[in-house]
Scaffold this motif. Structure first.
Motif, mmCIF file in Angstrom:
data_model
loop_
_atom_site.group_PDB
_atom_site.id
_atom_site.type_symbol
_atom_site.label_atom_id
_atom_site.label_comp_id
_atom_site.label_asym_id
_atom_site.label_seq_id
_atom_site.Cartn_x
_atom_site.Cartn_y
_atom_site.Cartn_z
ATOM 1 N N CYS A 1 -14.957 -27.018 36.197
ATOM 2 C CA CYS A 1 -16.252 -26.876 35.521
ATOM 3 C C CYS A 1 -16.201 -25.752 34.490
ATOM 4 O O CYS A 1 -16.690 -25.896 33.360
ATOM 5 C CB CYS A 1 -17.360 -26.590 36.533
ATOM 6 S SG CYS A 1 -17.721 -27.959 37.643
ATOM 7 N N VAL A 2 -15.621 -24.635 34.861
ATOM 8 C CA VAL A 2 -15.535 -23.488 33.955
ATOM 9 C C VAL A 2 -14.651 -23.817 32.759
ATOM 10 O O VAL A 2 -14.997 -23.537 31.605
ATOM 11 C CB VAL A 2 -15.013 -22.251 34.702
ATOM 12 C CG1 VAL A 2 -14.657 -21.127 33.724
ATOM 13 C CG2 VAL A 2 -16.055 -21.763 35.710
ATOM 14 N N ILE B 1 -15.327 -25.533 41.169
ATOM 15 C CA ILE B 1 -15.878 -24.783 40.045
ATOM 16 C C ILE B 1 -14.818 -24.530 38.970
ATOM 17 O O ILE B 1 -15.152 -24.325 37.795
ATOM 18 C CB ILE B 1 -16.472 -23.438 40.525
ATOM 19 C CG1 ILE B 1 -17.390 -22.838 39.448
ATOM 20 C CG2 ILE B 1 -15.381 -22.458 40.918
ATOM 21 C CD1 ILE B 1 -18.138 -21.605 39.918
ATOM 22 N N THR C 1 -21.620 -26.429 32.134
ATOM 23 C CA THR C 1 -22.605 -25.464 32.601
ATOM 24 C C THR C 1 -23.369 -25.985 33.813
ATOM 25 O O THR C 1 -23.582 -25.266 34.793
ATOM 26 C CB THR C 1 -23.593 -25.130 31.469
ATOM 27 O OG1 THR C 1 -22.862 -24.633 30.356
ATOM 28 C CG2 THR C 1 -24.601 -24.078 31.912
ATOM 29 N N THR D 1 -21.137 -26.031 36.977
ATOM 30 C CA THR D 1 -20.961 -24.665 37.472
ATOM 31 C C THR D 1 -22.218 -24.186 38.180
ATOM 32 O O THR D 1 -22.168 -23.616 39.281
ATOM 33 C CB THR D 1 -20.627 -23.714 36.315
ATOM 34 O OG1 THR D 1 -19.447 -24.171 35.639
ATOM 35 C CG2 THR D 1 -20.409 -22.298 36.815
#
Length: 674
Positions: free
Chosen positions: A92-93, A89, A98, A101
């Motif tokens: 992804c952040v 994650i 989006t 995540t």
């Protein structure tokens, strides 16, 4: 998607306060939930990786041994693998992904929901949830990596590099990678160098890539992209490299080292990366696919790969290949035995091998090996010790040595080698190496050669002549006391060849010889029952050898440099794998005909058995080398190296760095005595 993310976050926020899931599982879910909620762009970088750092790993659910102890055998391993996946994650952040995540949070919430239903679910039920997630998003994850590799649709990294303020190091925290003091010091040091030196480093890097196309007589003119793989801290050099590639008509693409289980490979650094928080963590989760790897999964994985390339087939065809900058200086890693980590069964190992081999074949259909090239270069990082800056400057000099001078010196070796049918390699002192390597016969010596004259193009620094040996007749013992291969340290590595194939092997890393065999099987054989000798080479870069001795960093030199400091023997595919039918010529115009062996020739009748998807160079350093002698059927044998010195007429200049180093040692000894 935003609505799904909002709902997932709302539910996630409640979990750290809930006590409905019985212990010990409640503790696992609360801890993982707190981690997921902590991932923000403004979060402390160390805090994001705190849980898996070596000092904390013993009490982390990311550790399969700890998870199995706390959560039970079976369930512990699965939930540890899930946690390892959820740690993806972080990128992804930072990339504002989006969807990425959201699907990770939903995976966690679905498993949590099963545990919240009043009874503990079966191990098989949790495994099925994890498998469904992997297979449902497999096409998306594979397609995304292909798109990031062959198109300029994801400028995340390029934008950071081109717009960074290099008067400081704050920009490094925008990548979402683990940043250590070593990375910061690297960036600071490059920031202190004059632009001329930065440009020279970048020019060597990009020119090597261009020369690879020229040397192999491949067409670069229609290529559009080049994948740049590097380690954080070298952004200032990468900025110059991006501009150089643009002058060639190439857009640099940057692909993060994979964090998804379904896209990971044996090479942790298959993409750009920051510091690695804990090699043991990566090692313990290297075979998590064993949870559900079967024929159905293999079929879906290969289908996803084909679909991903089909969606970008024009861009893939115009992809030029990888340009790789690696680093060295960190102490070699020797893993601890993790009793609870997931491992592949014998049947799964065969399936994994088939999946990798077929995956390479699919990739080669869309990015043909015969039409692409690569380059690779290495630089030290501050972890190498107090002499970092001096070592760095020496490596810059080594990486930019005179190609023409070395072509001439190495041609003497090739001319002598081409007179023989084999080479006999003997170790010195306690090194028991005793190996005979057979060459491919030349039908027309005036126009053909068995050895490539390798200078600084695709493989920097310069300094080797190499061939793909003939397997039949290649027999004997290869030994090296200490070597660093594929990110791992090997001590007293011994490999016995029979007709060019690995017959037996051992190492001294573990008290239990069985653990040593497993270590070799996983990290050199890559689960193949045997491998052929795919390359025999003689390294000629005595300056690089002296650099290692002078600064006491021999064990830290990467294989790219270490292979130039003595004879080396690669196990696995040949240097020309998937490109054997493309003619290759030396600067003197002779064609290099030793591009195949009896295994790679199977591509014409049984392609699945022709390739292994690996190539590992094992080097004997000069000080452990007794002799290399060319065996001739007619006339006297020719000795190339004796007692670690080049003795073939015409190659004496290669001894100059060794002689200067010997004089320095003598002067130092005289001063010490006086």
């Amino acid at each position: 998607m935003n609505e799904r993310l909002y709902l997932a976050l709302h539910r996630l926020n409640q979990i750290p306060l809930e006590t409905g899931v019985p212990e010990p599982f409640g503790s696992y879910f609360r801890e993982v939930a707190r981690f997921l909620l902590s991932v923000r762009k403004d979060a402390d970088n160390t805090a994001l990786y705190q849980d898996i750092l070596p000092e904390n790993y013993g009490h982390s659910y990311a550790n399969p041994d700890y998870a199995a102890k706390m959560l039970g055998d079976g369930m512990g391993q699965i939930l540890s693998a899930v946690y390892a996946e959820l740690r993806g994650i972080i990128p992804c952040v930072f990339e504002d992904d989006t969807e990425g995540t959201c699907v990770l949070l939903e995976l966690f919430l679905e498993i949590y929901g099963d545990f919240s239903c009043g009874e503990i679910p079966k191990v098989s039920a949790v495994r099925d949830i994890f498998r469904s997630y992997c297979e449902d998003y497999l096409p998306n994850y594979v397609a995304q990596r292909i798109e990031e590799q062959v198109t300029d649709a994801h400028p995340f990294v390029r934008d950071i590099i081109m717009n960074a303020d290099y008067s400081g190091t704050d920009y490094l925290y925008r990548f979402g990678e683990y940043i250590t003091e070593d990375v910061l010091q690297t960036a600071r040091y490059l920031g202190s160098l004059p632009q001329e030196k930065i440009d020279r480093m970048a020019d060597t890097f990009t020119e090597g890539f261009r020369l690879g196309f020229i040397q192999m007589r491949k067409d670069l003119s229609y290529k559009k992209t080049v994948q740049v793989i590097y380690e954080l801290g070298f952004e200032r050099m990468m900025k110059s490299a991006i501009r150089n590639f643009e002058k060639m008509g190439l857009t640099a693409t940057f692909l993060r080292a994979p964090t998804r289980l379904v896209t990971k490979s044996g090479n942790r650094k298959n993409g750009y990366t920051g510091a690695i928080p804990n090699m043991q963590f990566d090692y313990d989760h290297r075979e998590d696919l064993g949870l559900f790897l079967d024929d159905e999964y293999v079929t879906k994985r290969l289908r996803a790969l084909r679909m991903g390339y089909e969606a970008h087939k024009e861009e893939a065809y115009a992809h030029a290949g990888p340009a790789v900058l690696e680093t060295f200086g960190i102490e070699p890693f020797t893993p601890c035995v993790c009793r609870s980590c997931i491992s592949l069964s014998e049947a799964q190992t065969a399936k994994m091998s088939r999946m990798k081999t077929e995956g390479i074949r699919i990739t080669n259909r869309y990015i043909p090996e015969k039409d692409r090239s690569f380059t690779i270069i290495d630089y030290p990082v501050p972890a190498i010790g107090k002499d970092f800056e001096a070592i760095f400057d020496e490596i810059v000099q080594i990486n930019t040595m005179d190609n023409e001078e070395y072509r001439k010196l190495q041609q003497y070796l090739i001319d002598a080698l081409d007179k023989g049918y084999a080479a006999h390699i003997k170790g010195a002192g306690k090194n028991p190496t005793d190996l005979t390597v057979y060459f491919h016969p030349l039908e027309d010596p005036a126009k053909q050669t068995a050895f490539e004259n390798c200078v600084a193009d695709v493989n920097i620094p310069l300094g080797e002549v190499f061939t793909s040996p003939q397997l039949k007749g290649t027999n004997g013992v290869l030994f090296v006391s200490r070597v660093f291969l594929n990110g791992f340290e090997f001590r007293d590595l011994k490999i016995i060849f029979r007709d060019g194939m690995i017959d037996r092997y051992s190492c001294g890393n573990f008290e239990d010889p069985r653990e040593g065999k497993k270590y070799i099987e996983k990290n050199i054989l890559f689960d193949h029952p045997t491998l052929p000798m795919g390359e025999f080479a003689i390294g000629t870069n005595t300056r690089a050898y002296v650099c290692g001795k002078k600064y006491g960093i021999e064990s830290l030199l990467p294989i790219l440099i270490a292979e130039k400091t003595g004879p080396h023997f690669a196990v696995g595919d040949t240097c020309y794998a998937f490109d054997e039918d493309n003619p290759v010529f030396n600067p003197d115009g002779k064609e290099i005909i030793a591009r195949d062996n009896s295994i790679s020739l199977l591509r014409k009748t049984d392609p699945a058995e022709a390739y292994f998807g690996c190539h590992t160079d094992i080097t004997i350093p000069y000080e452990e080398l007794g002799s290399i002698t060319v065996l001739c059927r007619e006339g006297e044998n020719v000795t190339l190296i004796e007692n670690g010195r080049f003795v073939l007429p015409g190659t004496e200049k290669l001894n100059e760095p060794l002689d200067r180093w010997g004089e320095e040692l003598s002067t130092h000894e005289d001063r010490r005595n006086s």
